[in-house]
Scaffold this motif. Structure first.
Motif, PDB file in Angstrom:
ATOM      1  N   GLU A 170      -7.328  -8.487  -8.797  1.00  0.00           N
ATOM      2  CA  GLU A 170      -7.063  -7.058  -8.705  1.00  0.00           C
ATOM      3  C   GLU A 170      -5.562  -6.823  -8.561  1.00  0.00           C
ATOM      4  OE1 GLU A 170      -8.960  -4.493  -9.043  1.00  0.00           O
ATOM      5  OE2 GLU A 170     -11.003  -5.280  -8.860  1.00  0.00           O
ATOM      6  N   ILE A 171      -5.048  -5.784  -9.223  1.00  0.00           N
ATOM      7  CA  ILE A 171      -3.636  -5.434  -9.099  1.00  0.00           C
ATOM      8  C   ILE A 171      -3.450  -4.608  -7.831  1.00  0.00           C
ATOM      9  CG2 ILE A 171      -1.689  -4.204 -10.121  1.00  0.00           C
ATOM     10  CD1 ILE A 171      -2.811  -4.869 -12.844  1.00  0.00           C
ATOM     11  N   ILE A 172      -2.602  -5.112  -6.939  1.00  0.00           N
ATOM     12  CA  ILE A 172      -2.368  -4.485  -5.650  1.00  0.00           C
ATOM     13  C   ILE A 172      -0.917  -3.996  -5.582  1.00  0.00           C
ATOM     14  CG2 ILE A 172      -2.366  -4.793  -3.154  1.00  0.00           C
ATOM     15  CD1 ILE A 172      -5.157  -4.931  -4.455  1.00  0.00           C
ATOM     16  N   HIS A 173      -0.754  -2.708  -5.256  1.00  0.00           N
ATOM     17  CA  HIS A 173       0.557  -2.096  -5.092  1.00  0.00           C
ATOM     18  C   HIS A 173       0.850  -2.046  -3.596  1.00  0.00           C
ATOM     19  CE1 HIS A 173      -1.427  -0.659  -8.713  1.00  0.00           C
ATOM     20  NE2 HIS A 173      -0.238  -0.476  -9.263  1.00  0.00           N
ATOM     21  N   ILE A 174       1.893  -2.730  -3.173  1.00  0.00           N
ATOM     22  CA  ILE A 174       2.213  -2.791  -1.750  1.00  0.00           C
ATOM     23  C   ILE A 174       3.224  -1.694  -1.432  1.00  0.00           C
ATOM     24  CG2 ILE A 174       3.143  -4.226   0.098  1.00  0.00           C
ATOM     25  CD1 ILE A 174       2.097  -6.659  -1.451  1.00  0.00           C
ATOM     26  N   THR A 175       2.839  -0.809  -0.501  1.00  0.00           N
ATOM     27  CA  THR A 175       3.669   0.355  -0.177  1.00  0.00           C
ATOM     28  C   THR A 175       4.142   0.295   1.270  1.00  0.00           C
ATOM     29  OG1 THR A 175       1.770   1.714   0.507  1.00  0.00           O
ATOM     30  CG2 THR A 175       2.373   1.774  -1.824  1.00  0.00           C
ATOM     31  N   THR A 176       5.167   1.092   1.550  1.00  0.00           N
ATOM     32  CA  THR A 176       5.755   1.131   2.893  1.00  0.00           C
ATOM     33  C   THR A 176       5.022   2.090   3.822  1.00  0.00           C
ATOM     34  OG1 THR A 176       7.300   2.825   2.123  1.00  0.00           O
ATOM     35  CG2 THR A 176       8.040   0.524   2.045  1.00  0.00           C
ATOM     36  N   ALA A 177       4.144   2.922   3.278  1.00  0.00           N
ATOM     37  CA  ALA A 177       3.419   3.914   4.070  1.00  0.00           C
ATOM     38  C   ALA A 177       2.073   4.176   3.402  1.00  0.00           C
ATOM     39  CB  ALA A 177       4.231   5.211   4.178  1.00  0.00           C
ATOM     40  N   PRO A 178       1.123   4.766   4.125  1.00  0.00           N
ATOM     41  CA  PRO A 178      -0.177   5.054   3.518  1.00  0.00           C
ATOM     42  C   PRO A 178      -0.080   6.177   2.489  1.00  0.00           C
ATOM     43  CG  PRO A 178      -0.061   5.988   5.714  1.00  0.00           C
ATOM     44  CD  PRO A 178       1.170   5.160   5.547  1.00  0.00           C
ATOM     45  N   VAL A 179      -1.019   6.182   1.544  1.00  0.00           N
ATOM     46  CA  VAL A 179      -1.124   7.245   0.548  1.00  0.00           C
ATOM     47  C   VAL A 179      -2.542   7.808   0.592  1.00  0.00           C
ATOM     48  CG1 VAL A 179       0.671   6.344  -0.967  1.00  0.00           C
ATOM     49  CG2 VAL A 179      -1.675   5.558  -1.251  1.00  0.00           C
ATOM     50  N   THR A 180      -2.677   9.063   0.225  1.00  0.00           N
ATOM     51  CA  THR A 180      -3.971   9.742   0.264  1.00  0.00           C
ATOM     52  C   THR A 180      -4.763   9.423  -0.993  1.00  0.00           C
ATOM     53  OG1 THR A 180      -2.989  11.539   1.546  1.00  0.00           O
ATOM     54  CG2 THR A 180      -5.105  11.973   0.480  1.00  0.00           C
ATOM     55  N   LEU A 181      -6.047   9.119  -0.836  1.00  0.00           N
ATOM     56  CA  LEU A 181      -6.887   8.815  -1.987  1.00  0.00           C
ATOM     57  C   LEU A 181      -6.991  10.032  -2.900  1.00  0.00           C
ATOM     58  CD1 LEU A 181      -9.823   6.743  -0.426  1.00  0.00           C
ATOM     59  CD2 LEU A 181      -7.512   6.013  -1.072  1.00  0.00           C
ATOM     60  N   GLY A 182      -7.168   9.762  -4.196  1.00  0.00           N
ATOM     61  CA  GLY A 182      -7.272  10.836  -5.173  1.00  0.00           C
ATOM     62  C   GLY A 182      -6.127  10.782  -6.169  1.00  0.00           C
ATOM     63  N   ASN A 183      -5.865  11.896  -6.821  1.00  0.00           N
ATOM     64  CA  ASN A 183      -4.844  11.939  -7.866  1.00  0.00           C
ATOM     65  C   ASN A 183      -3.442  11.780  -7.287  1.00  0.00           C
ATOM     66  OD1 ASN A 183      -6.755  12.328  -9.900  1.00  0.00           O
ATOM     67  ND2 ASN A 183      -6.708  14.558  -9.659  1.00  0.00           N
ATOM     68  N   ALA A 184      -2.578  11.093  -8.049  1.00  0.00           N
ATOM     69  CA  ALA A 184      -1.205  10.870  -7.604  1.00  0.00           C
ATOM     70  C   ALA A 184      -0.292  10.802  -8.817  1.00  0.00           C
ATOM     71  CB  ALA A 184      -1.099   9.576  -6.802  1.00  0.00           C
ATOM     72  N   PHE A 185       1.002  11.047  -8.570  1.00  0.00           N
ATOM     73  CA  PHE A 185       2.022  10.883  -9.602  1.00  0.00           C
ATOM     74  C   PHE A 185       2.759   9.582  -9.313  1.00  0.00           C
ATOM     75  CE2 PHE A 185       6.312  11.668 -11.409  1.00  0.00           C
ATOM     76  CZ  PHE A 185       5.926  11.874 -12.730  1.00  0.00           C
TER      77      PHE A 185
END
Length: 210
Positions: free
Chosen positions: A66-81
């Motif tokens: 699976e492709i995993i994007h590692i972020t510095t903060a949480p993101v909300t599920l659903g549509n994103a830019f």
């Protein structure tokens, strides 16, 4: 499974759906998208970085296919830019395409590429000798690469029925590849062949793009 848009286009921004956002032990977050324009680390190429909405993506990797994007903060599920850092992508693509071109050029002297590393500051392609391999110098490789760049050979991308992808430039035989590339060779700028070294019977060509 995440659709790998980076394999078929050079789109650097767009919309995606966030499917998962899971905390990691190091305080960062693992984010999975339904489709991604981010190239994960692998195949001799470092990962893209960028943003999901306004949250920074610091690394992209493959974990359990699976492709995993590692972020510095949480993101909300659903549509994103989502946006890829264009300067980093451009450099990685130039280095990867330069490595392919060096592979094509050195193969003409009957050396066969066996591995490559396309990271900034440490790029190299390693070859094993063929039956009729010829000696080749850094100057020879650089001159032949420059001639191909002058011709502005186009990148040719072929998606095979078995799911693998082939990348070639102009008339050269394509290589299997999952990386990102320039559209044509003039986008490389110039290739600098830094050193050609023999080690344990293999030929290593160290290079950079300028």
């Amino acid at each position: 499974m995440t659709e790998r848009l980076y394999l078929s286009s050079n789109i650097l921004s767009g919309n995606a759906e966030i499917i998962d956002c899971i905390p990691r032990d190091d305080g960062r977050y693992s984010v999975r998208l339904n489709s991604t324009i981010f190239h994960p680390q692998g195949g001799g190429q470092p990962s893209d970085i960028g943003w999901i909405n306004e949250v920074t993506v610091v690394h992209v990797t493959i974990e359990e296919n699976e492709i995993i994007h590692i972020t510095t903060a949480p993101v909300t599920l659903g549509n994103a830019f989502v946006r890829v850092d264009s300067k980093r992508r451009q450099l990685n693509s130039r280095l990867h395409s330069a490595g392919h071109l060096i592979g094509h050029i050195v193969e003409l002297d009957m050396w066969h590429p066996i591995k490559a590393h396309h990271w900034p500051g440490e790029s190299k392609v390693v070859f094993k000798a063929g039956v009729d391999s010829q000696s080749i110098s850094a100057e020879d490789i650089q001159t032949k690469c420059k001639n191909c760049i002058t011709q502005d050979l186009p990148c040719k991308m072929t998606q095979r029925d078995d799911g693998l992808r082939e990348i070639g430039f102009g008339h050269f035989k394509p290589y299997l590849c999952g990386g990102t590339h320039v559209i044509s060779l003039k986008q490389l700028g110039d290739i600098k062949i830094q050193e050609v070294k023999m080690k344990k019977g293999n030929l290593a060509v160290y290079y950079d793009v300028v």
